[in-house]
Design an enzyme around this catalytic site. Structure first.
Site, PDB file in Angstrom:
ATOM      1  N   ASP A 147       0.843  -1.200   0.000  1.00 41.64           N
ATOM      2  CA  ASP A 147       0.000   0.000   0.000  1.00 41.64           C
ATOM      3  C   ASP A 147       0.874   1.244   0.000  1.00 41.64           C
ATOM      4  OD1 ASP A 147      -2.116  -1.716   0.202  1.00 41.64           O
ATOM      5  OD2 ASP A 147      -2.324  -1.495   2.381  1.00 41.64           O
TER       6      ASP A 147
HETATM    7  N1  URA Z   1      -1.161  -5.948   3.829  1.00 42.98           N
HETATM    8  C1  URA Z   1      -1.696  -4.709   3.804  1.00 42.98           C
HETATM    9  O1  URA Z   1      -2.764  -4.469   4.347  1.00 42.98           O
HETATM   10  N2  URA Z   1      -1.028  -3.748   3.161  1.00 42.98           N
HETATM   11  C2  URA Z   1       0.177  -3.939   2.562  1.00 42.98           C
HETATM   12  O2  URA Z   1       0.768  -3.007   2.010  1.00 42.98           O
HETATM   13  C3  URA Z   1       0.717  -5.235   2.616  1.00 42.98           C
HETATM   14  C4  URA Z   1       0.030  -6.223   3.249  1.00 42.98           C
END
Ligand code: URA
Length: 237
Positions: A106
């Site tokens: 993310d």
């Molecule tokens: N899980 C998440 O919620 N976000 C990420 O960036 C990676 C794994």
């Protein structure tokens, strides 16, 4: 090793535009196995042929494998119209046309991200069938308890009914845990904690399989690795 046109090969290896390379080839700047070649479409075997362009010998690598310590606020994408992407952080000497992140973190997640133009390798890294572990350090807005550890071990069911595989949860400090999962569903870690009423304040990926983010690699920095180094760490840990 697939054969390539001389102009494409030189342009990819030296990151010079194809049109400039073509002009250079016409001017006699390309030497293949000791012979000046002025044919831009001349067929090259990058492993066998010795190619010199403008006095520089070219070492061929079919693919490039990059490890990035992803900072916050950068998009896990190959390109975007207006926002900065992880590929923008790759130094020019490692940049290639088709490089892309291996899976996604993310925008606000930090840590280990691989970038490559080897699609087969990327697919193997993210395929759930391979069950490669991904380890994250998570700062939460509350503390975990033994019941949650058990729930994660048994397999969390997300709000939309998706069943997650067994995950390992370890408390490392107040409101701080390590979670190890073997899949990569959309926003998986955040959604898993959401089911037990906890919010994620910070999320940092520390490792993929046996490959751990080197402490010396600062946020926003990249380093190149070889395919065999990566495969050894990720698949045979
Ligand atoms: N899980 C998440 O919620 N976000 C990420 O960036 C990676 C794994």
């Amino acid at each position: 090793m697939k054969r390539q046109r001389l102009d494409k090969y030189i342009s990819n290896q030296l990151i010079i535009s194809r049109s400039i390379v073509r002009k250079g080839i016409f001017r006699g700047l390309a030497v293949v196995n000791g012979e000046v070649i002025r044919d831009i479409a001349f067929s090259i075997d990058g492993e066998k042929d010795r190619v010199i362009y403008d006095g520089k010998e070219i070492g061929y690598k079919e693919y490039v494998y990059i490890l990035l310590n992803k900072p916050k606020g950068v998009l896990s994408a190959a390109s975007d119209r207006s926002r900065e992407t992880v590929v923008d952080l790759v130094p020019e000497y490692l940049k290639r046309q088709d490089i892309a992140p291996v899976g996604r973190l993310d925008k606000d997640t930090t840590g280990l991200l691989l970038i490559t133009d080897d699609g087969v390798f990327a697919h193997n890294c993210i395929s759930p069938k391979k069950e490669i572990t991904k380890s994250y350090i998570v700062s939460l807005d509350g503390d975990i308890n033994d019941e949650m550890v058990l729930k994660f071990k048994q397999g969390i069911v997300l709000a939309d009914g998706t069943v997650c595989r067994s995950a390992i949860l370890e408390r490392i400090a107040p409101c701080k845990v390590r979670i190890i999962i073997t899949e990569g569903k959309y926003h998986q870690v955040k959604r898993m904690f959401g089911t037990v009423g906890l919010g994620v304040n910070e999320l940092h990926r520390e490792s993929i399989g046996g490959l751990t983010l080197p402490e010396t690699l600062k946020s926003g920095e990249c380093m190149e690795m070889t395919k065999s180094e990566l495969e050894k760490c990720i698949f045979n840990k």
